[in-house]
Scaffold this motif. Structure first.
Motif, PDB file in Angstrom:
ATOM      1  N   LEU A 225      -3.474 -88.587 -19.995  1.00 51.73           N
ATOM      2  CA  LEU A 225      -3.355 -87.904 -18.699  1.00 51.73           C
ATOM      3  C   LEU A 225      -2.292 -86.812 -18.748  1.00 51.73           C
ATOM      4  CD1 LEU A 225      -3.648 -90.939 -16.256  1.00 51.73           C
ATOM      5  CD2 LEU A 225      -5.303 -89.102 -16.556  1.00 51.73           C
ATOM      6  N   VAL A 226      -1.167 -87.096 -19.417  1.00 51.10           N
ATOM      7  CA  VAL A 226      -0.114 -86.084 -19.570  1.00 51.10           C
ATOM      8  C   VAL A 226      -0.669 -84.875 -20.319  1.00 51.10           C
ATOM      9  CG1 VAL A 226       2.088 -85.549 -20.701  1.00 51.10           C
ATOM     10  CG2 VAL A 226       1.821 -87.691 -19.455  1.00 51.10           C
ATOM     11  N   TRP A 227      -1.427 -85.126 -21.388  1.00 55.64           N
ATOM     12  CA  TRP A 227      -2.015 -84.046 -22.187  1.00 55.64           C
ATOM     13  C   TRP A 227      -3.004 -83.234 -21.354  1.00 55.64           C
ATOM     14  CZ3 TRP A 227      -6.777 -82.426 -23.924  1.00 55.64           C
ATOM     15  CH2 TRP A 227      -6.782 -81.538 -25.005  1.00 55.64           C
ATOM     16  N   MET A 228      -3.820 -83.915 -20.542  1.00 59.85           N
ATOM     17  CA  MET A 228      -4.852 -83.232 -19.752  1.00 59.85           C
ATOM     18  C   MET A 228      -4.267 -82.448 -18.585  1.00 59.85           C
ATOM     19  SD  MET A 228      -8.057 -85.954 -19.615  1.00 59.85           S
ATOM     20  CE  MET A 228      -7.810 -86.087 -17.901  1.00 59.85           C
ATOM     21  N   PHE A 229      -3.315 -83.053 -17.864  1.00 62.26           N
ATOM     22  CA  PHE A 229      -2.884 -82.485 -16.580  1.00 62.26           C
ATOM     23  C   PHE A 229      -1.553 -81.738 -16.614  1.00 62.26           C
ATOM     24  CE2 PHE A 229      -5.559 -86.049 -14.756  1.00 62.26           C
ATOM     25  CZ  PHE A 229      -6.548 -85.212 -14.274  1.00 62.26           C
ATOM     26  N   ALA A 230      -0.743 -81.950 -17.632  1.00 61.77           N
ATOM     27  CA  ALA A 230       0.609 -81.392 -17.544  1.00 61.77           C
ATOM     28  C   ALA A 230       1.033 -80.638 -18.798  1.00 61.77           C
ATOM     29  CB  ALA A 230       1.607 -82.509 -17.226  1.00 61.77           C
ATOM     30  N   VAL A 231       1.491 -81.345 -19.828  1.00 60.93           N
ATOM     31  CA  VAL A 231       2.039 -80.670 -21.007  1.00 60.93           C
ATOM     32  C   VAL A 231       1.395 -81.209 -22.283  1.00 60.93           C
ATOM     33  CG1 VAL A 231       4.266 -79.975 -20.088  1.00 60.93           C
ATOM     34  CG2 VAL A 231       3.992 -82.300 -20.910  1.00 60.93           C
ATOM     35  N   LYS A 232       1.040 -80.306 -23.146  1.00 59.24           N
ATOM     36  CA  LYS A 232       0.456 -80.687 -24.434  1.00 59.24           C
ATOM     37  C   LYS A 232       1.522 -80.575 -25.519  1.00 59.24           C
ATOM     38  CE  LYS A 232      -4.232 -79.088 -23.321  1.00 59.24           C
ATOM     39  NZ  LYS A 232      -3.993 -78.858 -21.890  1.00 59.24           N
ATOM     40  N   GLY A 233       1.405 -81.419 -26.547  1.00 58.98           N
ATOM     41  CA  GLY A 233       2.271 -81.280 -27.710  1.00 58.98           C
ATOM     42  C   GLY A 233       3.602 -82.005 -27.629  1.00 58.98           C
ATOM     43  N   LEU A 297       1.575-101.043 -11.720  1.00 60.71           N
ATOM     44  CA  LEU A 297       1.763-100.269 -10.495  1.00 60.71           C
ATOM     45  C   LEU A 297       2.414 -98.924 -10.771  1.00 60.71           C
ATOM     46  CD1 LEU A 297       1.534-100.089  -7.425  1.00 60.71           C
ATOM     47  CD2 LEU A 297       3.759-101.235  -7.253  1.00 60.71           C
ATOM     48  N   SER A 298       3.493 -98.901 -11.580  1.00 61.44           N
ATOM     49  CA  SER A 298       4.200 -97.654 -11.866  1.00 61.44           C
ATOM     50  C   SER A 298       3.309 -96.678 -12.618  1.00 61.44           C
ATOM     51  CB  SER A 298       5.473 -97.932 -12.677  1.00 61.44           C
ATOM     52  OG  SER A 298       6.385 -98.683 -11.917  1.00 61.44           O
ATOM     53  N   TRP A 299       2.481 -97.172 -13.554  1.00 60.97           N
ATOM     54  CA  TRP A 299       1.598 -96.284 -14.310  1.00 60.97           C
ATOM     55  C   TRP A 299       0.481 -95.734 -13.425  1.00 60.97           C
ATOM     56  CZ3 TRP A 299       1.692-100.040 -19.020  1.00 60.97           C
ATOM     57  CH2 TRP A 299       2.825 -99.759 -19.799  1.00 60.97           C
ATOM     58  N   ILE A 300      -0.002 -96.543 -12.482  1.00 61.28           N
ATOM     59  CA  ILE A 300      -1.005 -96.031 -11.530  1.00 61.28           C
ATOM     60  C   ILE A 300      -0.396 -94.931 -10.678  1.00 61.28           C
ATOM     61  CG2 ILE A 300      -2.369 -96.609  -9.474  1.00 61.28           C
ATOM     62  CD1 ILE A 300      -2.835 -99.390 -10.753  1.00 61.28           C
ATOM     63  N   GLU A 301       0.832 -95.169 -10.178  1.00 61.88           N
ATOM     64  CA  GLU A 301       1.520 -94.155  -9.365  1.00 61.88           C
ATOM     65  C   GLU A 301       1.722 -92.867 -10.159  1.00 61.88           C
ATOM     66  OE1 GLU A 301       5.145 -96.012  -8.172  1.00 61.88           O
ATOM     67  OE2 GLU A 301       4.226 -97.139  -6.525  1.00 61.88           O
ATOM     68  N   MET A 302       2.127 -93.006 -11.430  1.00 62.79           N
ATOM     69  CA  MET A 302       2.351 -91.825 -12.260  1.00 62.79           C
ATOM     70  C   MET A 302       1.047 -91.085 -12.540  1.00 62.79           C
ATOM     71  SD  MET A 302       5.472 -92.589 -14.938  1.00 62.79           S
ATOM     72  CE  MET A 302       5.120 -94.250 -15.438  1.00 62.79           C
ATOM     73  N   ALA A 303      -0.046 -91.827 -12.741  1.00 62.38           N
ATOM     74  CA  ALA A 303      -1.340 -91.189 -12.989  1.00 62.38           C
ATOM     75  C   ALA A 303      -1.775 -90.364 -11.782  1.00 62.38           C
ATOM     76  CB  ALA A 303      -2.391 -92.255 -13.309  1.00 62.38           C
ATOM     77  N   ILE A 304      -1.592 -90.923 -10.593  1.00 61.34           N
ATOM     78  CA  ILE A 304      -1.927 -90.188  -9.367  1.00 61.34           C
ATOM     79  C   ILE A 304      -1.044 -88.956  -9.242  1.00 61.34           C
ATOM     80  CG2 ILE A 304      -1.903 -90.295  -6.838  1.00 61.34           C
ATOM     81  CD1 ILE A 304      -2.629 -93.306  -7.139  1.00 61.34           C
ATOM     82  N   ILE A 309       0.066 -83.180  -9.357  1.00 65.19           N
ATOM     83  CA  ILE A 309       0.882 -82.079  -9.893  1.00 65.19           C
ATOM     84  C   ILE A 309      -0.039 -80.964 -10.393  1.00 65.19           C
ATOM     85  CG2 ILE A 309       2.369 -81.399 -11.840  1.00 65.19           C
ATOM     86  CD1 ILE A 309       3.690 -84.202 -11.584  1.00 65.19           C
ATOM     87  N   TRP A 310      -1.040 -81.346 -11.199  1.00 66.35           N
ATOM     88  CA  TRP A 310      -1.983 -80.366 -11.741  1.00 66.35           C
ATOM     89  C   TRP A 310      -2.713 -79.625 -10.618  1.00 66.35           C
ATOM     90  CZ3 TRP A 310      -7.304 -80.275 -11.107  1.00 66.35           C
ATOM     91  CH2 TRP A 310      -7.978 -79.289 -11.850  1.00 66.35           C
ATOM     92  N   LEU A 311      -3.215 -80.374  -9.641  1.00 62.92           N
ATOM     93  CA  LEU A 311      -3.994 -79.765  -8.564  1.00 62.92           C
ATOM     94  C   LEU A 311      -3.144 -78.804  -7.734  1.00 62.92           C
ATOM     95  CD1 LEU A 311      -6.626 -79.589  -6.951  1.00 62.92           C
ATOM     96  CD2 LEU A 311      -5.849 -81.558  -5.603  1.00 62.92           C
ATOM     97  N   ARG A 312      -1.941 -79.236  -7.376  1.00 62.96           N
ATOM     98  CA  ARG A 312      -1.095 -78.399  -6.511  1.00 62.96           C
ATOM     99  C   ARG A 312      -0.679 -77.103  -7.199  1.00 62.96           C
ATOM    100  NH1 ARG A 312       1.642 -83.862  -4.456  1.00 62.96           N
ATOM    101  NH2 ARG A 312       0.898 -83.882  -2.291  1.00 62.96           N
ATOM    102  N   TYR A 313      -0.347 -77.178  -8.477  1.00 65.74           N
ATOM    103  CA  TYR A 313       0.009 -75.942  -9.190  1.00 65.74           C
ATOM    104  C   TYR A 313      -1.233 -75.074  -9.421  1.00 65.74           C
ATOM    105  CZ  TYR A 313       4.898 -77.105 -10.149  1.00 65.74           C
ATOM    106  OH  TYR A 313       6.242 -77.372 -10.018  1.00 65.74           O
ATOM    107  N   THR A 314      -2.362 -75.694  -9.678  1.00 65.66           N
ATOM    108  CA  THR A 314      -3.590 -74.941  -9.953  1.00 65.66           C
ATOM    109  C   THR A 314      -4.029 -74.124  -8.744  1.00 65.66           C
ATOM    110  OG1 THR A 314      -4.335 -76.567 -11.588  1.00 65.66           O
ATOM    111  CG2 THR A 314      -6.013 -75.128 -10.645  1.00 65.66           C
TER     112      THR A 314
END
Length: 325
Positions: A225-233, A297-304, A309-314
């Motif tokens: 999810l981090v790779w897809m929505f935020a930062v790669k590498g 729970l924390s990982w679900i919250e982070m995934a959302i 984050i991706w949608l709002r910046y996009t």
């Protein structure tokens, strides 16, 4: 039957598209493009526990007056904080670095503030200050307010659990020097742009052997999810041992919107957008009991949070301040 199925798919697609459009319109209408950083009058000050004197924190926009500021977010950490501070102070006192430690109590309801004040009394408020937040902001909110109150040319945030040892700090600083091609005084780095992050990626093989299959799947899912929505590498976005130059901290934290667990990812996304160099350095890390993260729970919250984050910046609901100044 095929005709009916096509109709169902058509209407379902239209419904999904209208929902997504409605969400985008809602975010555009209600979101603040730049974060509003709220801070009460009391949160702008620290107390000298020896004298009772109330003094105002400086601003990150001021010129640096120290080599290093260490920001420690702490929510109900009275048990784990002492050993972390002892190790941190011992290391910094044995070095030639001029430093300060800022403990940010994030609305703690235990003895965190009292513990931190005892250390402040011992080494003085020039070296250790306590920023007491009146309400819980989340780790990202606590780190940001600590950063905005710092005096250092370099600013490090470190977790209160002491999972990463300060003996690794020299590797982090040297990596920053090499990245920025700076010799001599640390203060020459203050106005440059650079971020060096501690990484536990090299420990992943061993940690997988100790994890359940379910937790391993969650870990890989989060990385994806981090790779897809935020930062790669970047192999490890979540390690609580990150070093910023003063200017990089100002540029990144002024634009930070997310105040809870996913704030690290947004920070790195902001840095990438601003073309700030980011370097990962392997660090020693030990899991310490008492984590506030609940695996599922924390990982679900982070995934959302990552998707939002991706949608709002996009769609332009969020913008990066330094990029448009």
């Amino acid at each position: 039957m095929m005709f009916n199925l096509n109709i169902v798919v058509f209407y379902a697609s239209g419904f999904a598209a209208s929902i997504l459009l409605s969400i985008c319109i809602f975010f555009l209408a209600t979101a603040k493009q730049y974060p509003i950083i709220r801070r009460t009058k009391r949160e702008k000050c620290f107390v000298n526990p020896s004298t009772g004197q109330v003094l105002e924190f400086p601003s990150l926009k001021d010129e640096c007056s120290l080599d290093l500021s260490v920001i420690v977010p702490a929510y109900n950490e009275e048990t784990r904080l002492p050993s972390m501070l002892n190790e941190c102070i011992d290391y910094l006192e044995s070095s030639s670095t001029s430093y300060e430690i800022i403990i940010v109590s994030d609305g703690s309801t235990d003895g965190t503030v009292n513990v931190a004040n005892k250390f402040s009394e011992r080494i003085g408020t020039n070296k250790l200050r306590v920023l007491e937040l009146e309400t819980n902001r989340g780790k990202g909110g606590a780190v940001r307010l600590g950063m905005l109150s710092a005096r250092g040319a370099l600013l490090l945030f470190a977790d209160a659990d002491g999972a990463t040892k300060f003996s690794d700090y020299l590797k982090i600083e040297n990596s920053m020097r090499n990245t920025l091609k700076v010799t001599g005084s640390v203060r020459h780095m203050a106005i440059k742009l650079g971020i060096v992050i501690g990484s536990r990626a090299h420990l992943e093989k061993d940690s997988i052997a100790q994890r359940s299959i379910f937790r391993t799947i969650l870990m890989y899912g989060f990385h994806a999810l981090v790779w897809m929505f935020a930062v790669k590498g970047i192999k490890d976005t979540q390690c609580g041992f990150k070093l910023f130059t003063r200017q990089a901290a100002l540029d990144c934290f002024e634009s930070l919107h997310v105040e809870r667990w996913a704030f690290d990812v947004e920070l790195l996304k902001i840095a990438r957008s601003l073309e700030i160099p980011i370097v990962e350095v392997p660090v020693n890390w030990t899991e310490i009991e008492g984590s506030k993260v609940t695996p599922v729970l924390s990982w679900i919250e982070m995934a959302i949070d990552l998707a939002l984050i991706w949608l709002r910046y996009t769609i332009g609901a969020w913008k990066i301040k330094a990029k448009y100044d």
